[in-house]
Design an enzyme around this catalytic site. Sequence first.
Site, PDB file in Angstrom:
ATOM      1  N   GLU A 120      94.792  69.469  43.681  1.00 22.14           N
ATOM      2  CA  GLU A 120      94.074  69.834  42.457  1.00 22.14           C
ATOM      3  C   GLU A 120      94.305  71.319  42.173  1.00 22.14           C
ATOM      4  OE1 GLU A 120      92.634  67.844  40.403  1.00 22.14           O
ATOM      5  OE2 GLU A 120      92.241  66.019  41.555  1.00 22.14           O
ATOM      6  N   VAL A 121      95.111  71.578  41.157  1.00 26.26           N
ATOM      7  CA  VAL A 121      95.394  72.935  40.696  1.00 26.26           C
ATOM      8  C   VAL A 121      94.439  73.258  39.543  1.00 26.26           C
ATOM      9  CG1 VAL A 121      97.107  74.246  39.362  1.00 26.26           C
ATOM     10  CG2 VAL A 121      97.800  73.029  41.431  1.00 26.26           C
TER      11      VAL A 121
END
Length: 303
Positions: free
Chosen positions: A269-270
């Site tokens: 998850e960026v």
Amino acid sequence: MSHNSEPSKKWGTLEKQQWLSEQKIQRSYQDSVVAKIQQLNNDFDIHQYGTLEYQIGNYPLFAVHSKSRDKNKPNIMITGGVHGYETSGVQGAIRFLEKKALDYTEYFNFVVAPCISPWGYETINRWNPETDDPNRSFSLPSPAQEAANIMAYVESLDITFLAHLDLHETTDTDNSVFRPALAARDAITMDNWDIPDGFYLVGDTENPVPEFQKAIIQSVEKVTHIAPGDEKGEMIGDKVEQHGVINYQTRKLGLCAGFSGTQYSSTTEVYPDSPKVDDENCIQAQVAAVVGALDFLIKTDTV
């Protein structure tokens, strides 16, 4: 379109069609995804594994394979663009193939599906045209063509995967656009959560492999910042298990990282809306996550 007029009523066909009519093409899957994949054909095999067929148009789906599968090497799956709007997942998968994958082909066979939801990519959407969330649809029978196509393809390969990296983003629009739409569609109340500022991972509650997750975080930390937990020690409503890691029941929730049944899995998850990052940094974070995972597998004698 106001979704608040009948909050107690779930969307029917009419509301879903009205939502679809408001979606607009904002970028080209062909130009920024397919063209890049096709340029990889000297070093990899490119397979069209299916076609999304919608009234609004068809989208070919592509997977990139190692040139020759060695039965003595473990197989690695990398997926991106399950949520099409999460740009660095798509471009990170492609960048890994362009810049890093050949460094690891002596150890692994790769199957990479960079963009599972191309309509979502073009319209910058979490849902597909039928208002289904592909990343809640990795179960049988799947309601989403996007999930059904990749699951059927992977089953047809008849191989076991050692690890699966599914590349995602968490964005400010999760709170401002997508969660309100979900509340309206399903006639439910949804409380917004604090969007974590930084990179984090979602592991599998049933098989958390904490050392694997830790190795990924340590690799990503070299290129971008890791999200802290909130005052409750949580991220997006779930307990932080270790620095930058929460766990979900991936199979039960129908998440992409769970369908492949691998020994090692993680969802990246960026956070592209952070003032500390830009598009390039987000792509590099995704590549660093894959590299960290692969280096861990090599060091721990799993290959």
